[in-house]
Structures are given as C-alpha cells and as structure tokens.
Design a protein around this motif. Sequence first.
Motif, PDB file in Angstrom:
ATOM      1  N   ALA A  60     -45.165 -43.157  41.248  1.00 26.16           N
ATOM      2  CA  ALA A  60     -45.190 -42.703  39.807  1.00 26.16           C
ATOM      3  C   ALA A  60     -43.778 -42.400  39.301  1.00 26.16           C
TER       4      ALA A  60
ATOM      5  N   ASN B 219     -39.084 -40.259  33.408  1.00 26.17           N
ATOM      6  CA  ASN B 219     -39.153 -39.822  32.213  1.00 26.17           C
ATOM      7  C   ASN B 219     -39.218 -38.494  32.010  1.00 26.17           C
ATOM      8  N   ARG B 220     -39.866 -37.724  33.064  1.00 23.05           N
ATOM      9  CA  ARG B 220     -40.051 -36.441  32.893  1.00 23.05           C
ATOM     10  C   ARG B 220     -38.781 -35.618  33.195  1.00 23.05           C
TER      11      ARG B 220
ATOM     12  N   LYS C  64     -34.114 -43.679  31.262  1.00 18.62           N
ATOM     13  CA  LYS C  64     -35.421 -44.019  30.888  1.00 18.62           C
ATOM     14  C   LYS C  64     -35.704 -45.371  30.601  1.00 18.62           C
TER      15      LYS C  64
ATOM     16  N   GLU D  99     -41.474 -44.092  37.246  1.00 18.65           N
ATOM     17  CA  GLU D  99     -41.202 -44.331  35.918  1.00 18.65           C
ATOM     18  C   GLU D  99     -41.590 -42.821  35.281  1.00 18.65           C
ATOM     19  N   GLU D 100     -42.712 -42.411  35.476  1.00 18.84           N
ATOM     20  CA  GLU D 100     -43.259 -41.158  35.045  1.00 18.84           C
ATOM     21  C   GLU D 100     -42.201 -40.009  35.515  1.00 18.84           C
ATOM     22  N   ARG D 101     -41.841 -40.229  36.474  1.00 22.89           N
ATOM     23  CA  ARG D 101     -40.979 -38.932  37.154  1.00 22.89           C
ATOM     24  C   ARG D 101     -39.522 -39.110  36.375  1.00 22.89           C
TER      25      ARG D 101
ATOM     26  N   SER E 280     -34.327 -36.958  38.957  1.00 25.40           N
ATOM     27  CA  SER E 280     -34.581 -38.316  39.560  1.00 25.40           C
ATOM     28  C   SER E 280     -33.200 -39.120  40.267  1.00 25.40           C
TER      29      SER E 280
ATOM     30  N   LYS F 237     -44.042 -48.795  42.752  1.00 24.15           N
ATOM     31  CA  LYS F 237     -43.542 -48.067  41.340  1.00 24.15           C
ATOM     32  C   LYS F 237     -44.967 -47.044  41.058  1.00 24.15           C
ATOM     33  N   ARG F 238     -46.077 -47.829  40.945  1.00 22.93           N
ATOM     34  CA  ARG F 238     -47.258 -47.173  40.466  1.00 22.93           C
ATOM     35  C   ARG F 238     -47.619 -45.935  41.411  1.00 22.93           C
TER      36      ARG F 238
END
Lengths: 65, 137
Positions: free
Chosen positions: B49, B55-56, A41, B51-53, B61, B45-46
């Motif tokens: 998404a 994190n989820r 993360k 980073e969001e993926r 990933s 990246k935006r």
Amino acid sequence: MEMAEQIESTVREVGARVRPQLDDAKKRLTSLNSNVTDYIKENPGRCLIGAIAIGFLVGKIARRV
Amino acid sequence: MRRMVGMETSEQKPANGHGGNEASWVNDSAHKAWDRTRGAVAELKRAAAIEERVNRNPYGSIAAALGIGYVLGGGIFTPLTSKIVALGLRIGIRLAVLPMLKDEISVLADALGGEGEAGEAGKGRRGSKAAKPSGER
C-alpha cells in the motif's frame, strides 16, 4: 515610565515592519510545502527510488569517511 | 527507386529466416519479462500500500526510504550513525525528562509554599495569642 513607553513603541514599530515580511515568508513556505507534497503524491515511485538512492549514497560516503 | 526496393527486400530477408525467429523470440521474452516485472511491481505496490502510505504521510515515507537506502549503503555501523543516534537520544531524553522534572519541581514548590504559608500563619496565630496577653497586660 517614559523608558518603558519608548521600548514599547520601538517594539511595535519593529513588529509592524517585520510582520509583512513574516507573512510573505509564511505564504512562500506554505506554497513550497504544498508543491513538494503534491509532487511526492503524484510521483511516489520516483520519489521513493530517488530517496533510496540518496540514502544509499550517503551510507556509502559515511562508510568511507 | 528500384535500388531502394531491392535494399528493403535484402534487409527484410533475414527477418523471415532463422535469425528473424531468434530476434522475435528475444523480443517476446523481453516483453514477457517486462510484463512480469511490471506486474510484480504493481503487486508489491498493492501489497505494501505504498501509494496510500505516501498519500497519508509523504515526508515520513521519504524519510523511511532514505533510511532504507542508508542501511543498504552500509552506513549503519559508522561514526555518523553513532553521532545521529546520540543526538537523537539527547533530544529525546530532554523532551521526555524535562516536562517530568518541571512537574516535580512545581509540585515541590507548591508543597514548600504551602508549608511556608502554613508556618507563617501558625507563627502569626502564635504571635497574636502571645501579643494579646502582653497587650492586655
């Protein structure tokens, strides 16, 4: 009946001996999992690029074999 | 000290001349290219998404990235892929079919058990009916 009691007591003893080790292993695995997850993360780009590179190498090796 | 000053001035001279302009132009263009690349990466990246993926679902990933790398490495039409696919299919079929088979077998067993009980009850009734007269006799 005696045989059954003996088996039960043996199983209990083994369980009592093994349980702390199992708990310890569980704790270690949990901490390892949390560490790995936190690292991924914190450094998503690095991890994803590394994973793509490893996959690429594995693909190349699989193609050659 | 004088020598050093002289050296510095001799080194700085080309920077003020034609070569220096070229160097600064190259430097500027490199900076621009780097900025554009960084912008493109940030935009990607935006858009995805990432980073969001991550994190989820971090492991998912990473597995997806490994798969992308594997495909890019040309490993898709290889014996290893066929083995992995066959193993996955086998496990998937087992996981999907076994519960269904279990349910069917349990339903069948229940039905057979119900029939058996009913049959035995029927026999018992018949037997009692048959026994009564014989007992009475």
